[in-house]
Design an enzyme around this catalytic site. Structure first.
Site, PDB file in Angstrom:
ATOM      1  CG  LEU A  73      -1.898  -1.190   1.313  1.00  0.00           C
ATOM      2  CD1 LEU A  73      -2.842  -1.007   2.502  1.00  0.00           C
ATOM      3  CD2 LEU A  73      -2.694  -1.395   0.029  1.00  0.00           C
ATOM      4  CG  HIS A 117      -3.012   1.252  -2.375  1.00  0.00           C
ATOM      5  ND1 HIS A 117      -1.680   0.981  -2.573  1.00  0.00           N
ATOM      6  CD2 HIS A 117      -3.678   0.502  -3.282  1.00  0.00           C
ATOM      7  CE1 HIS A 117      -1.543   0.089  -3.544  1.00  0.00           C
ATOM      8  NE2 HIS A 117      -2.744  -0.217  -4.005  1.00  0.00           N
ATOM      9  CB  SER A 173       2.437   2.381  -9.580  1.00  0.00           C
ATOM     10  OG  SER A 173       2.532   0.991  -9.820  1.00  0.00           O
TER      11      SER A 173
HETATM   12  P1  AMP Z   1      -3.461  -2.417  -6.832  1.00  0.00           P
HETATM   13  O1  AMP Z   1      -3.063  -2.730  -5.424  1.00  0.00           O
HETATM   14  O2  AMP Z   1      -2.362  -1.864  -7.670  1.00  0.00           O
HETATM   15  O3  AMP Z   1      -4.220  -3.547  -7.476  1.00  0.00           O
HETATM   16  O4  AMP Z   1      -4.503  -1.224  -6.730  1.00  0.00           O
HETATM   17  C1  AMP Z   1      -5.639  -1.318  -5.900  1.00  0.00           C
HETATM   18  C2  AMP Z   1      -6.555  -0.181  -6.234  1.00  0.00           C
HETATM   19  O5  AMP Z   1      -5.870   1.042  -6.032  1.00  0.00           O
HETATM   20  C3  AMP Z   1      -7.020  -0.196  -7.704  1.00  0.00           C
HETATM   21  O6  AMP Z   1      -8.383   0.185  -7.740  1.00  0.00           O
HETATM   22  C4  AMP Z   1      -6.137   0.848  -8.332  1.00  0.00           C
HETATM   23  O7  AMP Z   1      -6.731   1.480  -9.459  1.00  0.00           O
HETATM   24  C5  AMP Z   1      -5.971   1.836  -7.195  1.00  0.00           C
HETATM   25  N1  AMP Z   1      -4.767   2.627  -7.360  1.00  0.00           N
HETATM   26  C6  AMP Z   1      -3.484   2.199  -7.420  1.00  0.00           C
HETATM   27  N2  AMP Z   1      -2.638   3.235  -7.613  1.00  0.00           N
HETATM   28  C7  AMP Z   1      -3.409   4.345  -7.695  1.00  0.00           C
HETATM   29  C8  AMP Z   1      -3.141   5.735  -7.915  1.00  0.00           C
HETATM   30  N3  AMP Z   1      -1.924   6.182  -8.093  1.00  0.00           N
HETATM   31  N4  AMP Z   1      -4.187   6.570  -7.944  1.00  0.00           N
HETATM   32  C9  AMP Z   1      -5.457   6.137  -7.770  1.00  0.00           C
HETATM   33  N5  AMP Z   1      -5.778   4.854  -7.579  1.00  0.00           N
HETATM   34  C10 AMP Z   1      -4.765   3.950  -7.527  1.00  0.00           C
END
Ligand code: AMP
Length: 322
Positions: free
Chosen positions: A32, A36, A206
């Site tokens: 996270l 997140h 990310s």
């Molecule tokens: P992940 O853990 O990468 O699968 O992401 C989990 C959630 O967080 C997903 O809905 C992603 O689109 C969102 N998310 C990840 N990075 C970002 C970001 N920089 N801005 C907005 N939402 C994010």
């Protein structure tokens, strides 16, 4: 307070029974970060707990609904079904202790962090077909990706029974496909999208950014810069926006290390079909590229038509957020 941690379906059911409604689910793969956190804050707001930062907008929203305070449930699961051969499933960062601390800081009630066996006791035979919008762009470059995402999200919806679920606009195609799935399959939860969160240098936050060396990161900044250039040129129509963004990415393809483009397109935000020269309304400028061994995606909203306006606020104002 530390959230309740459920590792099993039985544990989740027990924890879920104690949760105040509305229950807002935030599905993640862990590791996270501040992006997140932004989702967790929106989730908390939507749960009727107001905005932790005392933001007036959040308090008003909660007041307008007159809700009781609900609760936020976070899932942490690196879903093998959405990783292709040769992708980064094995090296994907796993930081559960830190994740739990972040969840505690953000007022999360329950974390569901199942093992692979708990989530998939047997190899699934039935999976979700993401449909035509799921075969374009990310679907083309990562075959099987959206089928894997939608299958795990559907399972998470079934297991956690949320009233709402929050997803990020960073993964704009994923968010749109989840909305399609909820509508087409008559699923219960309402879906909320959270704007892209950017690091102070403009790169979309990310979990995969940890793979980037300092030099790779410097090259990767071409992505948000290209999107900003595209947004600035949107007054000239989709072709002009695309050309402006392409110019920056062309230059970045010769940088050291190079930015290797998978796709750059202006697309309809529901079908993900490329926007033609006469397209009007809201569209997404989307980019995917590799820098070294790291694959990055990013996007921004554009509007074409009579009141053409670029919505590059998140790109221009990113420095103000963190
Ligand atoms: P992940 O853990 O990468 O699968 O992401 C989990 C959630 O967080 C997903 O809905 C992603 O689109 C969102 N998310 C990840 N990075 C970002 C970001 N920089 N801005 C907005 N939402 C994010």
């Amino acid at each position: 307070m530390r959230p309740m941690l459920a590792r099993t379906r039985v544990g989740l059911a027990a924890a879920r029974a104690t949760m105040a409604c509305p229950v807002v689910l935030v599905p993640t793969m862990g590791a996270l970060h501040n992006g997140h956190r932004a989702l967790l804050r929106l989730a908390r707001e939507l749960a009727g707990q107001g905005d932790q930062r005392g933001d007036q907008r959040g308090d008003q929203r909660a007041d307008q609904r007159g809700d009781q305070a609900g609760s936020v449930l976070v899932s942490i699961f690196v879903n093998p079904l959405q990783f292709g051969q040769g992708e980064d499933f094995d090296r994907y960062p796993r930081t559960i202790e830190r994740d739990l601390e972040i969840c505690a800081e953000e007022g999360v009630s329950v974390v569901f962090a199942p093992s692979r066996r708990e989530m998939y006791p047997v190899e699934p035979q039935v999976t979700v077909d993401p449909g035509p919008a799921g075969r374009l762009l990310e679907g083309e470059f990562r075959p099987g990706f959206f089928g894997g995402v939608l299958t795990v999200v559907l399972k998470l919806f079934q297991l956690t029974r949320p009233d709402l679920a929050v997803f990020g606009e960073k993964d704009a195609q994923q968010l749109a496909l989840i909305r399609h799935m909820v509508a087409d399959l008559d699923l219960g939860p309402r879906i909320a999208g959270a704007p892209i969160h950017r690091d102070p240098d403009g790169l979309a936050t990310s979990s995969r950014n940890v793979y980037l060396s300092e030099w790779e990161r410097a090259s990767a900044l071409a992505l948000p810069k290209a999107l900003a250039a595209g947004a600035a040129a949107a007054g000239g129509g989709p072709k002009a926006a695309l050309a402006a963004a392409a110019m920056l990415l062309d230059a970045a393809s010769a940088s050291d290390p190079p930015v290797e483009l998978d796709y750059l397109t202006v697309a309809d935000p529901a079908s993900f079909v490329e926007a033609g020269p006469d397209y009007t309304g809201r569209a997404l400028l989307l980019v995917a590229a590799r820098v070294g061994s790291t694959r990055l995606i990013d996007n921004t909203w554009l509007t074409f038509g009579p009141e053409t306006a670029a919505e590059a606020g998140s790109l221009e104002n990113h420095a103000a957020h963190d």
